[in-house]
Design an enzyme around this catalytic site. Structure first.
Site, PDB file in Angstrom:
ATOM      1  N   ARG A 206       0.816  -1.221   0.000  1.00 51.33           N
ATOM      2  CA  ARG A 206       0.000   0.000   0.000  1.00 51.33           C
ATOM      3  C   ARG A 206       0.848   1.269   0.000  1.00 51.33           C
ATOM      4  NH1 ARG A 206      -5.498  -1.431   3.390  1.00 51.33           N
ATOM      5  NH2 ARG A 206      -6.338  -2.587   1.644  1.00 51.33           N
TER       6      ARG A 206
ATOM      7  N   LYS B 224     -20.333 -14.152   4.539  1.00 49.42           N
ATOM      8  CA  LYS B 224     -21.690 -13.715   4.882  1.00 49.42           C
ATOM      9  C   LYS B 224     -22.382 -13.016   3.732  1.00 49.42           C
ATOM     10  CE  LYS B 224     -21.763 -12.530   9.729  1.00 49.42           C
ATOM     11  NZ  LYS B 224     -21.659 -11.318  10.572  1.00 49.42           N
TER      12      LYS B 224
ATOM     13  N   GLY C 163     -10.722  -8.118   0.248  1.00 51.32           N
ATOM     14  CA  GLY C 163      -9.402  -8.380   0.816  1.00 51.32           C
ATOM     15  C   GLY C 163      -9.031  -9.843   0.783  1.00 51.32           C
TER      16      GLY C 163
ATOM     17  N   GLY D 192     -14.922  -2.873   1.056  1.00 60.97           N
ATOM     18  CA  GLY D 192     -16.223  -2.221   1.217  1.00 60.97           C
ATOM     19  C   GLY D 192     -16.449  -1.136   0.183  1.00 60.97           C
TER      20      GLY D 192
HETATM   21  P1  ADP Z   1     -13.629 -10.845   0.804  1.00 62.11           P
HETATM   22  O1  ADP Z   1     -12.677 -10.297   1.853  1.00 62.11           O
HETATM   23  O2  ADP Z   1     -12.915 -11.281  -0.431  1.00 62.11           O
HETATM   24  O3  ADP Z   1     -14.757  -9.896   0.539  1.00 62.11           O
HETATM   25  P2  ADP Z   1     -15.145 -12.306   2.765  1.00 62.11           P
HETATM   26  O4  ADP Z   1     -14.504 -11.485   3.833  1.00 62.11           O
HETATM   27  O5  ADP Z   1     -16.573 -12.086   2.492  1.00 62.11           O
HETATM   28  O6  ADP Z   1     -14.287 -12.170   1.413  1.00 62.11           O
HETATM   29  O7  ADP Z   1     -15.011 -13.851   3.122  1.00 62.11           O
HETATM   30  C1  ADP Z   1     -13.779 -14.481   3.268  1.00 62.11           C
HETATM   31  C2  ADP Z   1     -13.866 -15.603   4.250  1.00 62.11           C
HETATM   32  O8  ADP Z   1     -14.929 -16.481   3.957  1.00 62.11           O
HETATM   33  C3  ADP Z   1     -12.620 -16.446   4.235  1.00 62.11           C
HETATM   34  O9  ADP Z   1     -11.933 -16.262   5.447  1.00 62.11           O
HETATM   35  C4  ADP Z   1     -13.126 -17.883   4.090  1.00 62.11           C
HETATM   36  O10 ADP Z   1     -12.494 -18.784   4.962  1.00 62.11           O
HETATM   37  C5  ADP Z   1     -14.573 -17.739   4.465  1.00 62.11           C
HETATM   38  N1  ADP Z   1     -15.412 -18.798   3.870  1.00 62.11           N
HETATM   39  C6  ADP Z   1     -15.635 -19.049   2.577  1.00 62.11           C
HETATM   40  N2  ADP Z   1     -16.408 -20.138   2.422  1.00 62.11           N
HETATM   41  C7  ADP Z   1     -16.696 -20.596   3.656  1.00 62.11           C
HETATM   42  C8  ADP Z   1     -17.448 -21.690   4.168  1.00 62.11           C
HETATM   43  N3  ADP Z   1     -18.067 -22.529   3.354  1.00 62.11           N
HETATM   44  N4  ADP Z   1     -17.525 -21.834   5.511  1.00 62.11           N
HETATM   45  C9  ADP Z   1     -16.886 -20.981   6.326  1.00 62.11           C
HETATM   46  N5  ADP Z   1     -16.154 -19.932   5.909  1.00 62.11           N
HETATM   47  C10 ADP Z   1     -16.055 -19.741   4.588  1.00 62.11           C
HETATM   48 MG    MG Z   2     -12.886 -10.199   3.974  1.00 67.89          MG
END
Ligand code: ADP
Ligand code: MG
Length: 374
Positions: free
Chosen positions: A44, A181, A326, A349
């Site tokens: 960064r 989520k 992230g 976000g």
């Molecule tokens: P990003 O940062 O790319 O937006 P998120 O923060 O929404 O992604 O989600 C990332 C997390 O989701 C990871 O730590 C991963 O382990 C978790 N994850 C993905 N699939 C599952 C699952 N089936 N059960 C539990 N955790 C999960």
């Molecule tokens: Mg994340």
């Protein structure tokens, strides 16, 4: 925001005019990962260098300002900018860096007195902190009220790519969504549904969709309070692709493979090989792909292959590929595929909110700057 401000163009660095001899405040995103007080990755800081040298090459003196971590409006030594300042001094000698903006409650509170402090002795303002542009914090929305302002090169690239994709995508346009989520991402899921040709759903998110289809999900991560929303999305008539095989652990914690109905106590942690291949085909046939959220718990090697297959398809497809989030970016980097996609957004976000709403508080603020209305 008034309509005219909303429609105006966002000033770029050239719109600052002659910056020689001027003091320029640059809002950077130096929210670097720290490991025992050491910078774990200086990406960064290096990413801000093009904007900083654009200014210093033209004779400006630059002072950077950023937040780091989540101090609660008071100084916390572990979030001191000192290690960042040290690295910045090596990469860009002579550039100043303020202390962590969030050491002061006025930053997140958007306090006018704190803004006055920030702009004291400053002639112009540049926002290059895309990751914070969805926050109405003092350092984001305050300085453009009085100072000639512009977006930096990083922010400009993010806006060009993400708004271009949102407003003028080549079709088929596919969004691949996963992560933990759906409630975090509901706004963007709904907004994307209006502009994409199909949605591909993996990650823990798929279990809430399975629930909406009346399927048992065992002990998988899911959100019962979002089931109605998922039902509505499934009824929207859009193509929504869900996995048809799942890998995870059984009630005894042993590795297991499933279809789309999980037995009592079982936990789904990844999309299975059949689903990964199907998702990969959809990505290969698309002309624009936005990916946010890993397909599984990729941090555990046993459950990384769905995410790896999708990441490889992102690298291989001829489509224009954008990755936000992230953890998704971290997964790409882990597979050494981060250079193989067209754009990796630095804002989690912020990228989702820009796709959802087509605008951000930080961009609106820049459009309202005194030098913007020409
Ligand atoms: P990003 O940062 O790319 O937006 P998120 O923060 O929404 O992604 O989600 C990332 C997390 O989701 C990871 O730590 C991963 O382990 C978790 N994850 C993905 N699939 C599952 C699952 N089936 N059960 C539990 N955790 C999960
Ligand atoms: Mg994340």
């Amino acid at each position: 925001m008034s309509g005219s401000v909303e429609m105006g163009r966002i000033p770029v660095l050239d719109d600052l005019g002659d910056v020689s001899g001027k003091r320029v405040l640059v809002r950077t995103d130096f929210n670097v990962p720290l490991d025992n007080g050491e910078i774990a990755d200086d990406f960064r800081i290096r990413a801000a260098l093009p904007t900083i040298s654009w200014l210093t090459d033209r004779g400006a003196s630059v002072v950077c300002a950023s937040h780091l971590g989540r101090p609660k409006g008071k100084p916390e030594p572990k979030y001191s900018m000192a290690p960042v300042r040290e690295r910045l001094a090596e990469l860009a000698p002579g550039v100043d860096l303020m202390e962590n903006l969030r050491f002061h409650p006025g930053e997140e509170g958007n306090d006018p007195a704190f803004v006055a402090n920030l702009v004291d002795g400053v002639d112009a303002y540049v926002d290059d902190a895309f990751g914070a542009a969805h926050r109405s914090h003092a350092s984001i929305v305050g300085p453009p009220k009085t100072l000639p302002s512009a977006m930096g090169l990083l922010l400009q690239k993010e806006v060009d790519v993400l708004l271009g994709m949102r407003n003028n995508p080549k079709h088929p346009f596919v969004a691949v969504l996963g992560g933990s989520k759906i409630s975090d991402k509901l706004g963007v899921v709904e907004a994307l549904l209006g502009i994409v040709d199909s949605l591909v759903i993996g990650g823990a998110m798929c279990f809430t969709f399975f629930m909406a289809q009346g399927k048992p999900v065992g002990a998988s991560l899911c959100e019962p309070d979002q089931v109605e929303t998922c039902k509505r999305l499934l009824a929207s008539g859009k193509a929504i692709h869900l996995p048809d095989d799942i890998t995870g652990v059984d009630a005894n914690g042993a590795y297991a493979t499933f279809g789309t109905r999980l037995p009592d106590g079982a936990k789904g942690f990844d999309i299975g090989p059949g689903s990964a291949a199907a998702f990969s085909d959809i990505i290969m046939d698309a002309r624009t792909v936005f990916w946010n959220g890993p397909m599984g718990m990729f941090e555990d090697d046993r459950f990384a292959s769905g995410t790896r297959t999708v990441a490889q398809a992102m690298a291989d497809t001829k489509a224009f590929t954008v990755v936000g989030g992230g953890d998704s970016a971290a997964a790409l980097a882990q597979f050494r595929l981060d250079d193989e996609v067209d754009h990796v957004s630095t804002g989690g976000g912020a990228s989702l909110e820009l796709l959802e709403l087509g605008d951000l508080p930080g961009l609106q603020a820049l459009r309202g700057a005194p030098n913007a209305a020409q």
